[in-house]
Each structure stands twice: as structure tokens, then as C-alpha cells.
Motif scaffolding. Structure first.
Motif, PDB file in Angstrom:
ATOM      1  N   ALA A   1      49.279  38.089  54.639  1.00  0.00           N
ATOM      2  CA  ALA A   1      48.282  37.843  55.663  1.00  0.00           C
ATOM      3  C   ALA A   1      48.948  38.003  57.018  1.00  0.00           C
ATOM      4  O   ALA A   1      50.101  37.622  57.197  1.00  0.00           O
ATOM      5  CB  ALA A   1      47.704  36.441  55.524  1.00  0.00           C
ATOM      6  N   GLU A   2      48.231  38.610  57.934  1.00  0.00           N
ATOM      7  CA  GLU A   2      48.752  38.754  59.285  1.00  0.00           C
ATOM      8  C   GLU A   2      47.784  38.074  60.248  1.00  0.00           C
ATOM      9  O   GLU A   2      46.569  38.320  60.194  1.00  0.00           O
ATOM     10  CB  GLU A   2      48.878  40.237  59.653  1.00  0.00           C
ATOM     11  CG  GLU A   2      49.480  40.467  61.030  1.00  0.00           C
ATOM     12  CD  GLU A   2      49.263  41.888  61.553  1.00  0.00           C
ATOM     13  OE1 GLU A   2      49.913  42.248  62.538  1.00  0.00           O
ATOM     14  OE2 GLU A   2      48.426  42.611  60.971  1.00  0.00           O
TER      15      GLU A   2
ATOM     16  N   LEU B   1      45.803  37.777  63.375  1.00  0.00           N
ATOM     17  CA  LEU B   1      45.342  38.736  64.387  1.00  0.00           C
ATOM     18  C   LEU B   1      44.962  38.037  65.688  1.00  0.00           C
ATOM     19  O   LEU B   1      44.559  38.694  66.655  1.00  0.00           O
ATOM     20  CB  LEU B   1      44.125  39.506  63.856  1.00  0.00           C
ATOM     21  CG  LEU B   1      44.343  40.308  62.578  1.00  0.00           C
ATOM     22  CD1 LEU B   1      43.027  40.900  62.108  1.00  0.00           C
ATOM     23  CD2 LEU B   1      45.365  41.405  62.804  1.00  0.00           C
TER      24      LEU B   1
ATOM     25  N   SER C   1      55.424  36.854  55.447  1.00  0.00           N
ATOM     26  CA  SER C   1      53.995  37.047  55.289  1.00  0.00           C
ATOM     27  C   SER C   1      53.698  37.939  54.092  1.00  0.00           C
ATOM     28  O   SER C   1      52.565  38.048  53.665  1.00  0.00           O
ATOM     29  CB  SER C   1      53.393  37.656  56.558  1.00  0.00           C
ATOM     30  OG  SER C   1      53.923  38.938  56.764  1.00  0.00           O
ATOM     31  N   VAL C   2      54.707  38.595  53.549  1.00  0.00           N
ATOM     32  CA  VAL C   2      54.551  39.328  52.297  1.00  0.00           C
ATOM     33  C   VAL C   2      55.114  38.478  51.167  1.00  0.00           C
ATOM     34  O   VAL C   2      56.279  38.100  51.202  1.00  0.00           O
ATOM     35  CB  VAL C   2      55.262  40.697  52.343  1.00  0.00           C
ATOM     36  CG1 VAL C   2      55.141  41.401  51.002  1.00  0.00           C
ATOM     37  CG2 VAL C   2      54.690  41.561  53.442  1.00  0.00           C
TER      38      VAL C   2
ATOM     39  N   ALA D   1      44.277  39.499  58.950  1.00  0.00           N
ATOM     40  CA  ALA D   1      44.201  40.673  58.073  1.00  0.00           C
ATOM     41  C   ALA D   1      44.878  40.291  56.760  1.00  0.00           C
ATOM     42  O   ALA D   1      45.949  39.678  56.775  1.00  0.00           O
ATOM     43  CB  ALA D   1      44.909  41.858  58.700  1.00  0.00           C
TER      44      ALA D   1
ATOM     45  N   PHE E   1      45.895  41.485  52.594  1.00  0.00           N
ATOM     46  CA  PHE E   1      45.909  42.507  51.550  1.00  0.00           C
ATOM     47  C   PHE E   1      46.382  41.870  50.258  1.00  0.00           C
ATOM     48  O   PHE E   1      47.001  40.803  50.250  1.00  0.00           O
ATOM     49  CB  PHE E   1      46.813  43.698  51.925  1.00  0.00           C
ATOM     50  CG  PHE E   1      48.269  43.406  51.692  1.00  0.00           C
ATOM     51  CD1 PHE E   1      49.022  42.745  52.630  1.00  0.00           C
ATOM     52  CD2 PHE E   1      48.882  43.783  50.498  1.00  0.00           C
ATOM     53  CE1 PHE E   1      50.357  42.452  52.402  1.00  0.00           C
ATOM     54  CE2 PHE E   1      50.225  43.499  50.259  1.00  0.00           C
ATOM     55  CZ  PHE E   1      50.962  42.834  51.223  1.00  0.00           C
TER      56      PHE E   1
ATOM     57  N   LEU F   1      37.745  45.225  50.924  1.00  0.00           N
ATOM     58  CA  LEU F   1      37.317  46.520  50.420  1.00  0.00           C
ATOM     59  C   LEU F   1      38.399  47.054  49.491  1.00  0.00           C
ATOM     60  O   LEU F   1      39.585  46.989  49.814  1.00  0.00           O
ATOM     61  CB  LEU F   1      37.110  47.483  51.593  1.00  0.00           C
ATOM     62  CG  LEU F   1      36.605  48.890  51.300  1.00  0.00           C
ATOM     63  CD1 LEU F   1      35.240  48.863  50.627  1.00  0.00           C
ATOM     64  CD2 LEU F   1      36.521  49.695  52.593  1.00  0.00           C
TER      65      LEU F   1
ATOM     66  N   ASN G   1      43.249  45.671  47.401  1.00  0.00           N
ATOM     67  CA  ASN G   1      42.258  45.613  48.476  1.00  0.00           C
ATOM     68  C   ASN G   1      42.866  45.132  49.781  1.00  0.00           C
ATOM     69  O   ASN G   1      43.972  44.604  49.817  1.00  0.00           O
ATOM     70  CB  ASN G   1      41.086  44.708  48.060  1.00  0.00           C
ATOM     71  CG  ASN G   1      41.553  43.332  47.617  1.00  0.00           C
ATOM     72  OD1 ASN G   1      42.055  42.561  48.415  1.00  0.00           O
ATOM     73  ND2 ASN G   1      41.401  43.032  46.330  1.00  0.00           N
ATOM     74  N   VAL G   2      42.113  45.352  50.850  1.00  0.00           N
ATOM     75  CA  VAL G   2      42.542  44.938  52.181  1.00  0.00           C
ATOM     76  C   VAL G   2      41.282  44.498  52.918  1.00  0.00           C
ATOM     77  O   VAL G   2      40.176  44.981  52.634  1.00  0.00           O
ATOM     78  CB  VAL G   2      43.277  46.089  52.901  1.00  0.00           C
ATOM     79  CG1 VAL G   2      42.416  47.309  53.062  1.00  0.00           C
ATOM     80  CG2 VAL G   2      43.840  45.658  54.254  1.00  0.00           C
ATOM     81  N   GLY G   3      41.421  43.555  53.842  1.00  0.00           N
ATOM     82  CA  GLY G   3      40.259  43.092  54.573  1.00  0.00           C
ATOM     83  C   GLY G   3      40.622  42.132  55.679  1.00  0.00           C
ATOM     84  O   GLY G   3      41.791  42.010  56.048  1.00  0.00           O
ATOM     85  N   VAL G   4      39.606  41.488  56.196  1.00  0.00           N
ATOM     86  CA  VAL G   4      39.764  40.589  57.338  1.00  0.00           C
ATOM     87  C   VAL G   4      39.041  39.285  57.018  1.00  0.00           C
ATOM     88  O   VAL G   4      37.963  39.297  56.419  1.00  0.00           O
ATOM     89  CB  VAL G   4      39.184  41.228  58.617  1.00  0.00           C
ATOM     90  CG1 VAL G   4      39.264  40.270  59.801  1.00  0.00           C
ATOM     91  CG2 VAL G   4      39.917  42.523  58.946  1.00  0.00           C
TER      92      VAL G   4
ATOM     93  N   LEU H   1      47.744  43.260  46.190  1.00  0.00           N
ATOM     94  CA  LEU H   1      47.940  44.176  45.057  1.00  0.00           C
ATOM     95  C   LEU H   1      48.320  43.305  43.867  1.00  0.00           C
ATOM     96  O   LEU H   1      49.261  42.519  43.967  1.00  0.00           O
ATOM     97  CB  LEU H   1      49.068  45.169  45.356  1.00  0.00           C
ATOM     98  CG  LEU H   1      48.924  46.017  46.614  1.00  0.00           C
ATOM     99  CD1 LEU H   1      50.217  46.790  46.888  1.00  0.00           C
ATOM    100  CD2 LEU H   1      47.756  46.976  46.479  1.00  0.00           C
TER     101      LEU H   1
END
Lengths: 309, 309, 309
Positions: free
Chosen positions: C58-59, C61, C22-23, C67, C69, C104, C92-95, C71
Motif C-alpha cells: 500500500a502506498e 497518496l 510497504s511491500v 494505492a 496492489f 481492477l 489487482n491494483v486499485g485505490v 498478487l
């Protein structure tokens, strides 16, 4: 049948993973504890190799062709800082195949490819040739690079910095190398000419593996066209395998500026492999450096660890 | 049989992947939206944890030994910048085994290991102990670090910066810690002495998990030997699990410079786990900070997200 | 049964690998060799796309939520340097879920999402719209961003920089976009307002895919409220697939400051896909740039390679 479904599911997942595995995150973490003459006990990055991390990958284009890229960053394990700009060591992309390898971007020049091929033992901070007074360019920006395929043991490469780039700064280096490898024998010739600084450098090196010891020798001469002086340098050494895991290395290096006095150094080091990727090492470099060359003796005693990932 | 070949092929591919998987790319993306007293609505990195990315790996050396490396970089999710030098948080390599863990390079010092162990709720920008007037070293360059194995719940570590390194700058920190963990009980003692700045810091902390709440307490005192003044700080708090996913945290912190006025802060925060790796949180820190301590009140209201990868 | 055990062991190992997958480490290495009018042969990063590397993940949920993120760092393949701060492009990170996407941190603003959607051929250093005199914000710090889900071909997004952040510097940009996609048709409207500099920009663009050619058009106007002048810009173009692997692109762009003279440029380029991820390209941009606009003509001839990893 559930069993084969499991196997196929595993295979499918593996294939997906394999496709991603063409991007490799890699590096070397190398640090030693020791003393430089006149100083206190210290830790420093890169006893055997410069510490680094990088990303590289290859994509099969079919027909024997591959697309390759490489981003590589030097790091100082002492304080965690980057050495120079982020991807100072490698930032290039290109294609390889039966015709050889072409790459474009920041990369090691063709002299660098073979420069350290006959170094004894340590190829970094602890190398006996640390007393050499003539440097070379190493990695160069905006560089077009071509290496031939192997031709019966012969390999060659040429590289040139493109002159239209201001990012080159003072350096405008073109370089080439030719090497020959056959069984226990290696021989190499390398040359670089920096039109920016005027420096020309010629390296000839070779090695012969007797089995009980590998003999090593290098001669490196630089001929500045400006106010700088010519410098003649050489080193000789041997790597002696004491066991399957342990290697003893001895080396002697000297460097003489035209009309000046000779720097020299003797180094002895042992490396013990804890595994395929991790080595511990210990070494001494004893220098005889002339004040007329603007440096004090920097005898080094070091114990370190080198871990490749 | 085709089926088993498929399974074996899958296994082979998996093994190759596993060998690479010893290098892990990881990190935390943590950012909050909120207000600091007197300011406008803002976003800031690191409400619960400092945002970061890193690379780490371990290689099995046999005989219970492992080679370990770690590179870790703090990042500001607000603007994408690196915090300090690239691998400011971790840049080290070492060996672990039955004897404990040894590492060399840039790493957290032994005081830091246990410094935040009894923090309530938030361990970063929103922590109640943000009013403390005495700092500590945290990560230190050119550091030799040793941690013992677990001995019936007891753990200890020592660390020291090697004095021969100019990269250390003003800091020449040596530190140790001893901790004890048994069932619901944790207790720790940590100490650092910076020979460069003269500061000595002592941390004592502990926690007790009642099940319905985990009680937390820390006392941190610093004793400068130079012109600086002694500072006594403490914090108490509790983490209260409201459900399997939700935790309420309350904390109170105070800090008093010798002969000066006391700063204090009260914090309350709730964290809700969306998954094992993703948490949303909301919190308030209300400060009572004295002008004589050179700071205005910085009451904080925040809502944020913390995602570990 | 040994066979099924092997399969299960493979599956187990695969699952562990999947959890890590997922990374994703990704990027683009794009560099060209060519000439800018009046200069020497040079190499430069980013003929088609800005060279970059990044980490994203991405994870799941549950409940359709994820979720996310990201970079991302721009790089100059010419010299290996980072463009701007490390994660200048994305941090950034978000949903995301049925409601759309919230993030955000540092991210592209809502105008940028659609700004280049009707560019012809090259979307970077060689783009015909390089003569445009009006810029836009692109990536912005401390930004709250929301994109709707797809609604029968309609998509929209809004973004705003939070004013409490000093990291924003002069920029305080809010932006939105609305786009519509249906079969061969794309149409978009985008807008940004920078309260810091006073600039407002409006982009309208569209494309229509005839099959034998895709027609492209964009109009971009900026209206500064301060001493700056309004600028009206447009471009038209076509992407013509010559074969399954080769695309010819032509484009014309013009830009006129209020009361001033018009810059214009014509570009033609061909891209040939060596694989799904690797493309070689060649192109020309011929400029007619007015001295009153403070620039010389920068006609470009380029041959390059673009490799996605």
C-alpha cells in the motif's frame, strides 16, 4: 528530550522490521560459459549449485520450539524457466526444537541430506560424478521427515512418502541417514528404498580435513529388484585451499553397471571468492564414457559465477 | 547509559536489516479499462508499462565492484497469468564496476535498451507504434551482455546469444547500441542481427527537451534476408508537462512494408501522478491499418492506473 | 555529539527500510496427514486454509487515499505445484480511501467476500460443507470491484467481470454482498449471477457470539437457468473456545438437488494455537453422500499444521 525520542522511535521502527524479517527471500544465481565436447560455446545454469529462489521463515513458539516453513524453486538462468513445478525443491512446514526437526510436504529425502557431502569442488552440473549411471530420488512429494538433534557429533534423519498421495507418481521413497562429525572428520551412511520403482540405493561417504587439503571419498551402490542392473559407483577427491580466497578441487569418479563397462571422469576446478556471497570459478571435466552405457563423452570446459542472495 | 545502549541496539538491528535489504522485491501493477474498436468494454494489463514482479540485488565486492542479479517475470493483471516462462524478462547475474557492466543469462538485448527511449507517453499496450509491422527480439536467452560506463554522455552496449544453447530456439541475436545524452539532448543508434531468422533491425531515435515540451522521434527499419519484406517505420511525438503532476503526450506512428500499404496511428494520452509511484492515465489510439497488412483497425480508448512497487 | 549521530544514522536507515516495508511477502503453509475413506494414509495441502504465497503493498497518496496492489498464488504443499495460473487468487491494483475501495484485475468476487463468514472451524479441505453440490465462482478475471466503507456496521460490495475479456472464458460473473456487524452479531447476504453459465447463487449467513460459544448458520441456494437443477444447501455449527489457545468446532452441512437425494456431513475439529501465527489442528468429517449424486462417501480423519507468514 528529543534525542531519546529519536532513538526510541528508531527502536520501535526496527522492532517492527525485525518481526517481518522472519520471512527471508533468498536464492542462488549460478551460470557458466563454456563448451561441452562436440558443441558450440554455450551458457548454462548451475555450474556449482542449482540456481534457485525461495522464501523461508521461522517463528519462535517459545519453550525452545520454532515453526518453520520453506518454499523453494529451481530456475534455469539460461532461459529464465522454472525447473519442474514452481516449488519443486521445497514446499513444507514443520516444527523444530530440542527433539529435532519434523516437517511435512515436499522436501529433500534423508538420503539427499548427505548425498553430496563428500563431493569435490562442484556439486552440480560440473561435478565429476556426472558420469554415475545410478540416480537417486532427491526431493519427494507428500513426505514426512524427521531429523534428530546433534548428539555428540551424531545426526540422523528418516523420511517417507505417504502412500495415499497420487501426486507421488511412481515414487514411494523411504530413506534414512546417519552422519558423524568431529573436528576434521566427517562420515556418513545413507539409504533409500523406492517401493514404486523397486530401486534401493546405499551411499557411504567421508572426508578428512588435513588443513592443507581436505580428502573426500564416496561409494554409491544401487540394487534394482526388477529388470534393471546393479550399479556400483565411487568418487575420490580433494579440496586444496591455495589462499584464503582460492580453493583448488580435484576429483575422480567411476561407475560400473553389473556385467557392463566402466564410465569414469576426472575433474579439476578452481573457485575464487570475490566476497562472502560471490564466487567465480573455472573447471574442466574430462570423461571416458562407454558407448555401451548409451552416452557419448561430454567433456566440459567452464568459467562461471555463483552469487548467493 | 541506557539511552545510548538503545541507540546502539537500534543501530545493530538496522545493520542486520540493511544487509538483507540488498535483495529487493519490486514490480509494476498496470491495468486499464477501455474498448478496442469492435469489442466490448474490457480490462487489460499494461497500458503504460508491462505489469511485472521481480527480485534483484547488488552486493558490494569492494574496489568499486558489485555483484548483481535480477529475476523478473511479466504478469497479466487481467487473469493473473505469467507471461511466457516464469522469469522471461530477466534471469541473469553479473558484475559491474568502473569498467562497465557484464551480465550472463536471460536479459534484454542491447537494441532493446534504447528501443523505446523516444516513445511518446505510453511505452506498452497503448503505444502509437503498435501499428509497426516490424518487431524486434527484446529479451534473449543465454546472452552475454556488456555495457560501457558513461563516457562524457556517451554510453554503449553489446550483447550476443551463445550459439551452443538449444534454449535459444530460432533466435541467435547479436545487438549493440550507442547513445548520447547531454542536458536536453538524447540521441541513440541501435542494431540487432538474428542469425536464426535472418532479420536485421536498425533503430535511430532522439529527443530534445524544450522545457515546455519534449520532442521525440524514432526511425526503425528491418531488412530480412529471407522471403520476408523490408519494413520502414517511424514515429514522432511530444510530451508536454501541463503541471508538476500532469503530462500530455501526443504521438504519430507509421509503418510501410516494401511494396505494400502504410499503417499509421495517432495517439494522445494524459498521465496524472497521484504520487511518486502511482499514476492514473487516459488515452486514445486511432489507427488507420490496411487490410493488406493482415490486421483490422484496433482503435483503443483507455483509462488506467500504473502503480510501481 | 556521537550519540545523537548514531541515533540519527539509525533513524535514517530505518526510514529507508520503512519505505520498502510497504511491500509485504506473505502466505500460509497448511498441510495435514490423514485418511480419506477407502484410501491410504496421505498428506494434503490446506486443511484449514488454502496454502498460498503473495506480495501486497500500500502506498499513502495523501488526503486519506491509498494505492493498493496484491498478487497471490495458491500452492499445493503436497507437491509444490501452483494451483491454476501463477497469481490465480489475486492480481489487482486499485485505490482506497474514505469513499471505500476500488480495484481492477483478478480478485475474489463480492459473493466470495462473505461466503465462508459463518463456516464452522475449518474453511477449506476439511469443511463440513464439502458435501455441498452447488459451487460458486470465487476469484474472477478482469473484474471491477467496489466495496463501501463501514457505515455503522453495514458494509457492501459489488463486482463485475468486464465482458470484453476473452480471458474470462465461460464465466461472466456479477456479484454483490451486504453485511452487518454489531458486537456479537454478524449477518450477511450475498449474490452472484454468471451470465456465461446461467447460474445464480444466493447466500445468507449469520453468527451470534454467546461468549461460551459462537453459533453459526448459512443457507446457500443456486438456481441454474439451463439444464442444471436447483440446489438448496445449508450448514449450522458452533465454535466453542475451550481455553485461550484451544477452540472446538462442530458443524453439520446438508445439500439437496431439486428432485434428488440429500447429501449430509458432520464435522468436529479442535484447533490449538501454538502462537499467534501457528496452529495445530485435528478433525473428522463423517459424510453421508448419496450415490445418485455421483460421489462416494469421503469421510476424512486429519491432523495438521497451519502456519501464517
Amino acid at each position: 528530550m528529543k534525542k531519546s525520542l529519536i532513538a526510541l522511535a528508531a527502536l520501535a521502527a526496527v522492532s517492527a522490521a525485525s518481526a517481518q524479517s522472519s520471512v527471508t527471500l533468498y536464492g542462488i544465481a549460478d551460470i557458466w560459459v563454456g563448451k561441452v565436447k562436440g558443441g558450440k560455446v554455450m551458457a548454462a545454469s548451475g555450474g556449482v549449485n542449482t540456481s534457485r529462489w525461495g522464501v523461508k521463515g521461522a517463528e519462535d513458539l517459545g519453550g525452545g520450539l520454532k515453526a518453520n516453513f520453506n518454499l523453494e524453486s529451481g530456475i534455469d538462468l539460461g532461459n529464465g524457466a522454472v525447473k519442474g513445478t514452481l516449488f519443486d525443491r521445497q514446499a513444507n512446514v514443520g516444527v523444530s526444537g530440542g527433539f529435532g526437526t519434523v516437517k511435512l510436504g515436499k522436501s529433500w529425502n534423508a538420503l539427499d541430506d548427505m548425498f553430496g557431502a563428500a563431493n569435490s569442488g562442484f556439486d552440480s552440473a560440473l561435478s565429476a560424478n556426472g558420469v554415475w549411471l545410478n540416480g537417486y530420488t532427491g526431493t519427494a512429494a507428500a513426505q514426512l521427515y524427521y531429523a534428530t538433534p546433534d548428539l555428540n557429533g551424531f545426526n540422523a534423519a528418516v523420511s517417507t512418502q505417504l502412500n495415499g498421495n497420487s501426486a507421488n507418481g511412481a515414487t514411494k521413497v523411504s530413506a534414512f541417514n546417519v552422519t558423524y562429525t568431529a573436528g576434521p572428520i566427517y562420515a556418513g551412511l545413507g539409504y533409500e528404498h523406492d517401493k514404486g520403482t523397486g530401486q534401493k540405493g546405499t551411499m557411504v561417504n567421508g572426508s578428512y580435513d588435513l588443513g592443507k587439503a581436505k580428502l573426500l571419498a564416496s561409494v554409491y551402490n544401487t540394487k534394482p529388484t526388477g529388470a534393471g542392473v546393479k550399479v556400483n559407483s565411487y568418487q575420490i577427491g580433494a579440496d586444496v585451499p591455495l589462499s584464503s580466497a582460492m580453493t583448488l578441487s580435484v576429483g575422480y569418479a567411476a561407475s560400473k553397471p553389473n556385467g557392463g563397462q566402466t564410465n569414469s571422469a576426472f575433474g579439476v576446478a578452481a573457485a575464487y571468492s570475490l566476497s562472502k556471497r560471490t564466487t567465480v570459478y573455472a573447471g574442466i571435466r574430462a570423461e571416458s564414457v562407454k558407448a555401451s552405457n548409451g552416452q557419448p563423452d561430454r567433456d566440459v570446459y567452464a568459467v562461471g559465477i555463483n552469487h548467493k542472495f
